[in-house]
Motif scaffolding. Structure first.
Motif, short mmCIF file in Angstrom:
data_model
loop_
_atom_site.label_atom_id
_atom_site.label_comp_id
_atom_site.label_asym_id
_atom_site.label_seq_id
_atom_site.Cartn_x
_atom_site.Cartn_y
_atom_site.Cartn_z
N GLY A 144 0.11 11.97 1.41
CA GLY A 144 -0.02 12.99 0.37
C GLY A 144 1.33 13.51 -0.09
O GLY A 144 1.58 13.66 -1.29
N TYR A 145 2.21 13.81 0.87
CA TYR A 145 3.52 14.34 0.51
C TYR A 145 4.33 13.30 -0.25
O TYR A 145 5.01 13.60 -1.23
CB TYR A 145 4.29 14.78 1.76
CG TYR A 145 5.55 15.54 1.44
CD1 TYR A 145 5.57 16.93 1.40
CD2 TYR A 145 6.74 14.87 1.14
CE1 TYR A 145 6.71 17.64 1.09
CE2 TYR A 145 7.89 15.56 0.81
CZ TYR A 145 7.87 16.94 0.79
OH TYR A 145 9.01 17.63 0.46
N SER B 158 0.82 -1.20 0.00
CA SER B 158 0.00 0.00 0.00
C SER B 158 0.85 1.25 0.00
O SER B 158 2.00 1.26 0.46
CB SER B 158 -0.92 0.02 1.22
OG SER B 158 -0.15 0.16 2.42
N VAL B 159 0.27 2.34 -0.51
CA VAL B 159 0.94 3.64 -0.47
C VAL B 159 1.20 4.08 0.97
O VAL B 159 2.29 4.57 1.28
CB VAL B 159 0.13 4.69 -1.25
CG1 VAL B 159 0.68 6.09 -1.00
CG2 VAL B 159 0.15 4.38 -2.74
N PRO B 160 0.24 3.94 1.90
CA PRO B 160 0.53 4.31 3.29
C PRO B 160 1.74 3.57 3.86
O PRO B 160 2.53 4.15 4.61
CB PRO B 160 -0.76 3.93 4.02
CG PRO B 160 -1.83 4.07 3.00
CD PRO B 160 -1.20 3.58 1.73
N LEU C 13 7.34 3.97 5.58
CA LEU C 13 8.72 3.52 5.56
C LEU C 13 9.69 4.69 5.54
O LEU C 13 10.76 4.65 6.15
CB LEU C 13 8.95 2.62 4.34
CG LEU C 13 10.37 2.12 4.10
CD1 LEU C 13 10.76 1.09 5.15
CD2 LEU C 13 10.51 1.52 2.69
N LEU C 14 9.31 5.77 4.82
CA LEU C 14 10.17 6.94 4.67
C LEU C 14 9.84 8.04 5.68
O LEU C 14 10.45 9.11 5.65
CB LEU C 14 10.06 7.50 3.25
CG LEU C 14 10.40 6.52 2.11
CD1 LEU C 14 10.35 7.24 0.77
CD2 LEU C 14 11.76 5.88 2.33
N HIS D 129 1.72 3.77 -7.39
CA HIS D 129 0.98 2.60 -7.87
C HIS D 129 1.54 2.13 -9.21
O HIS D 129 1.74 0.92 -9.43
CB HIS D 129 -0.50 2.94 -8.01
CG HIS D 129 -1.32 1.83 -8.61
ND1 HIS D 129 -1.59 0.66 -7.93
CD2 HIS D 129 -1.92 1.71 -9.83
CE1 HIS D 129 -2.31 -0.14 -8.70
NE2 HIS D 129 -2.53 0.47 -9.85
N SER D 130 1.80 3.06 -10.11
CA SER D 130 2.36 2.70 -11.41
C SER D 130 3.74 2.08 -11.26
O SER D 130 4.09 1.11 -11.95
CB SER D 130 2.42 3.93 -12.31
OG SER D 130 2.95 3.61 -13.58
#
Length: 272
Positions: A199-200, A186-188, A193-194, A214-215
């Protein structure tokens, strides 16, 4: 990474996809597979490059000392004629290389890499798809000229803002993604992790790579699937599951959308 030549690539320890090359008018276009390479040469002619994958190694350009490099995915690159080049990488990455064969100089007086340019991304992907299909009827000269025009803007690259996706952060993301490709990512989770907000992270990632998280995740799944197709005898259904695709049919759809060729066609062409 920009400064490589397939002639200097190291003998692979395992089967590799072939170098795909086409000449059209005054242009020579090559698609180099991801594999280890070591290059040391003085460029006899200028070359344009485009890195489809993250790449890491060491290099020295001109009079620079040898230092580590981190090539970002979707990075446009240029190496001028007479540039003294040393570059090596233990893994390399899929890479497009474009040169003129008629002696006409490509515009540009300094080497650069990691420039993110949306028009260059679109052209490079189109050229890769045509090379993978072994097509000779596409508009190669127009594509090559269009890519060359994207190297003519010699404006200095802006300093990355705080919290941007640097090479080290890209390395962490690649390791995290590759370790979890067989499941949902997932994006979250990537943002966490970073230590960035979702959003940022999405904005910084798009700025650094020219694509959405995602891409990029889909591209990593494709890269893993291509490696398994090359290095193993596993069936396509098993490869699809291992790489996190919903099904073999889903994987085939993504291959056609992203690469313009089916998994079976690509596997057969690599073996041939």
């Amino acid at each position: 990474m920009v400064f490589m030549s397939y002639r200097n690539r190291l003998p692979p320890s395992r089967p590799s996809e072939p170098v795909r090359r086409i000449e059209a008018g005054p242009w020579a276009i090559e698609l180099l597979p991801g594999c280890a390479y070591a290059a040391r040469y003085v460029a006899t002619q200028a070359a344009i490059g485009f890195a489809f994958d993250s790449q890491r190694g060491v290099h020295a350009i001109g009079s620079d000392r040898v230092q580590p490099f981190e090539a970002m995915p979707n990075g446009l690159a240029f190496v001028p004629a007479e540039c003294d080049v040393f570059s090596e990488s233990p893994g390399g990455g899929e890479y497009l290389r474009v040169m003129r064969t008629d002696g006409f100089p490509l515009v540009g007086d300094r080497a650069f890499n990691n420039r993110i340019d949306q028009q260059a991304i679109a052209l490079a992907r189109r050229m890769r798809g045509a090379l993978l299909r072994a097509s000779i009827e596409d508009d190669w000269e127009a594509w090559a000229l269009g890519l060359a025009e994207r190297t003519m803007d010699n404006l200095a690259l802006s300093t990355p803002p705080p919290g941007s996706i640097t090479g080290n952060r890209m390395r962490l993301l690649d390791e995290f993604i590759d370790a979890g490709l067989d499941g949902p990512l997932s994006v979250p989770a990537m943002a966490g992790l970073l230590g960035l907000s979702e959003g940022y992270f999405m904005r910084a990632f798009k700025h650094a790579t020219g694509k959405s998280p995602h891409s990029y995740l889909i591209d990593r799944r494709l890269a893993k699937a291509r490696a398994l197709m090359r290095d193993s005898t596993a069936g396509l259904a098993q490869i699809a599951h291992t790489c996190g695709f919903n099904s073999q049919a889903h994987m085939a759809t993504v291959f056609r959308q992203r690469l313009g060729v089916s998994p079976g066609q690509l596997r057969r062409s690599s073996r041939d």
